[in-house]
Design an enzyme around this catalytic site. Structure first.
Site, short mmCIF file in Angstrom:
data_model
loop_
_atom_site.label_atom_id
_atom_site.label_comp_id
_atom_site.label_asym_id
_atom_site.label_seq_id
_atom_site.Cartn_x
_atom_site.Cartn_y
_atom_site.Cartn_z
N ASN A 9 -18.24 19.39 -28.02
CA ASN A 9 -18.07 20.75 -28.52
C ASN A 9 -17.37 20.63 -29.87
O ASN A 9 -16.16 20.40 -29.93
CB ASN A 9 -17.23 21.58 -27.54
CG ASN A 9 -16.87 22.95 -28.10
OD1 ASN A 9 -17.42 23.37 -29.13
ND2 ASN A 9 -15.97 23.65 -27.42
N TRP A 10 -18.16 20.75 -30.93
CA TRP A 10 -17.58 20.56 -32.27
C TRP A 10 -16.64 21.70 -32.66
O TRP A 10 -15.91 21.58 -33.63
CB TRP A 10 -18.71 20.48 -33.30
CG TRP A 10 -19.46 19.18 -33.33
CD1 TRP A 10 -19.30 18.11 -32.50
CD2 TRP A 10 -20.49 18.83 -34.25
NE1 TRP A 10 -20.17 17.11 -32.86
CE2 TRP A 10 -20.91 17.52 -33.94
CE3 TRP A 10 -21.11 19.49 -35.33
CZ2 TRP A 10 -21.91 16.86 -34.65
CZ3 TRP A 10 -22.11 18.83 -36.03
CH2 TRP A 10 -22.50 17.53 -35.69
N LYS A 11 -16.74 22.83 -31.96
CA LYS A 11 -15.99 24.05 -32.36
C LYS A 11 -16.38 24.41 -33.80
O LYS A 11 -17.52 24.10 -34.21
CB LYS A 11 -14.50 23.84 -32.15
CG LYS A 11 -14.20 23.33 -30.72
CD LYS A 11 -12.79 23.40 -30.30
CE LYS A 11 -12.67 22.90 -28.85
NZ LYS A 11 -11.32 22.97 -28.34
N HIS A 94 -15.84 29.77 -23.01
CA HIS A 94 -14.79 28.85 -23.46
C HIS A 94 -13.48 29.61 -23.58
O HIS A 94 -13.45 30.77 -23.98
CB HIS A 94 -15.17 28.21 -24.81
CG HIS A 94 -14.29 27.06 -25.15
ND1 HIS A 94 -13.02 27.24 -25.68
CD2 HIS A 94 -14.44 25.72 -25.00
CE1 HIS A 94 -12.46 26.03 -25.84
NE2 HIS A 94 -13.30 25.11 -25.43
N GLU A 96 -11.22 29.57 -25.69
CA GLU A 96 -10.92 30.11 -27.02
C GLU A 96 -11.62 31.45 -27.22
O GLU A 96 -11.08 32.36 -27.85
CB GLU A 96 -11.31 29.08 -28.10
CG GLU A 96 -10.31 27.93 -28.13
CD GLU A 96 -10.87 26.59 -28.59
OE1 GLU A 96 -11.96 26.55 -29.17
OE2 GLU A 96 -10.19 25.57 -28.35
N GLU A 166 -11.59 23.39 -17.80
CA GLU A 166 -10.79 23.08 -18.98
C GLU A 166 -9.45 23.80 -18.87
O GLU A 166 -9.36 24.98 -19.21
CB GLU A 166 -11.51 23.54 -20.26
CG GLU A 166 -12.83 22.86 -20.51
CD GLU A 166 -13.19 22.83 -22.00
OE1 GLU A 166 -13.54 21.76 -22.47
OE2 GLU A 166 -13.07 23.88 -22.68
N GLY A 172 -6.81 20.37 -26.91
CA GLY A 172 -6.32 20.11 -28.26
C GLY A 172 -4.83 19.79 -28.32
O GLY A 172 -4.24 19.74 -29.40
N SER A 210 -8.46 17.25 -24.05
CA SER A 210 -7.87 16.00 -24.54
C SER A 210 -8.46 14.75 -23.89
O SER A 210 -7.74 13.79 -23.62
CB SER A 210 -6.34 16.03 -24.38
OG SER A 210 -5.78 17.08 -25.15
N GLY A 231 -13.83 17.95 -27.13
CA GLY A 231 -13.60 18.63 -28.39
C GLY A 231 -13.36 17.63 -29.50
O GLY A 231 -14.28 17.02 -30.04
N GLY A 232 -12.10 17.43 -29.86
CA GLY A 232 -11.72 16.61 -31.01
C GLY A 232 -12.41 15.25 -31.07
O GLY A 232 -12.89 14.84 -32.13
P1 13P Z 1 -10.16 18.76 -26.93
O1 13P Z 1 -11.00 17.63 -26.41
O2 13P Z 1 -10.01 18.74 -28.44
O3 13P Z 1 -8.88 18.91 -26.20
O4 13P Z 1 -11.01 20.12 -26.64
C1 13P Z 1 -11.50 20.36 -25.38
C2 13P Z 1 -12.40 21.52 -25.43
O5 13P Z 1 -11.98 22.64 -25.61
C3 13P Z 1 -13.84 21.28 -25.28
O6 13P Z 1 -14.54 22.47 -25.09
#
Ligand code: 13P
Length: 248
Positions: A9-11, A94, A96, A166, A172, A210, A231-232
């Site tokens: 998930n690149w966001k 998600h 967010e 999640e 993050g 994470s 994510g990251g």
């Molecule tokens: P991180 O891997 O950066 O913690 O993000 C997780 C995430 O929200 C994937 O959708």
């Protein structure tokens, strides 16, 4: 045995120039791996993802979708538009989006339904905040989030999709749920679906929050963890591929 799935998930990150190398590296590295791999990119980069990934073992998708089919919904993107760009997956709910854009349980369920109707595979995100974990209501929160989708679409539809657990406090932050903490919630999710459908054993449940090359193997070794939503670490080809390798 359920196949493992690792989805990036690149966001809201990337650029045409940066994406090119990252997509090409993932495409090349994924060729030798057996885990299912997908990358969920920002809408404007779907055409680029398709151009680079088409014909490879890596699927692509989006990070959100409108609950509406079409019409006067300025700024929204429909599920059929995503299909038009060859998407296989779409993330819905998600944390967010739930926290910052008002995606309620009802809206998330409607988005899940819209995705299914267009033939997309929804990745339904659920998870508790830190305050909810500390108040010992993790199970209640995750069950409520799941039940909203089950009520609209049926348990068999949810079991045929992908669920991502999640925990908000792990996203993050560098603070991962322990494998045991994650496994406990994954088992609860499967049991909740198992109450209503015989297909619960087939459901792929991803862990997100994470996930890094150093902790992926232990997380993916848990009996109800079927891969990850990353994510990251999905922005660095070497890290993402190392995580995909851990899902073998
Ligand atoms: P991180 O891997 O950066 O913690 O993000 C997780 C995430 O929200 C994937 O959708």
């Amino acid at each position: 045995m359920r196949p493992k799935l690792v989805a990036g998930n690149w966001k809201m990150q990337g650029s045409l120039a940066e994406n090119q190398g990252l997509l090409a590296a993932v495409r090349a590295g994924a060729a030798d791996l057996t885990a299912q791999i997908a990358i969920c990119v920002p809408f404007p980069y779907l055409a680029q993802a398709r151009a680079v990934l088409e014909g490879s073992t890596v699927a692509w998708g989006a990070q959100d979708v409108s609950e509406h089919e079409q019409g006067a919904y300025t700024g929204e993107v429909s599920a059929t538009m995503l299909k038009d760009f060859g998407c296989r997956f779409v993330i819905v709910g998600h944390s967010e989006r739930r926290a910052m854009y008002g995606d309620s349980d009802i809206v998330v369920a409607a988005k899940f339904a819209a995705a299914l109707k267009a033939g997309l595979m929804p990745i339904l995100c659920v998870g508790e905040s830190l305050a909810e974990r500390e108040a010992n209501v993790t199970g209640d929160v995750v069950t409520r989030q799941l039940d909203a989708v089950i009520a609209l679409c049926g348990a068999a539809s949810v079991a045929g999709a992908v669920v991502a657990y999640e925990p908000v406090w792990a996203i993050g932050t560098g603070r991962t749920a322990t494998p045991a903490q994650a496994q406990e919630v994954h088992a609860l999710i499967r049991a909740r679906l198992g109450a209503d459908t015989t297909r619960a054993q087939q459901l792929q449940i991803l862990y997100g929050g994470s996930v890094k090359p150093g902790n992926a193997g232990e997380l993916f070794g848990q009996s109800d963890i079927d891969g990850g939503l990353i994510g990251g670490a999905s922005l660095v080809a070497q890290d993402f591929l190392a995580i995909c390798t851990a899902a073998q």
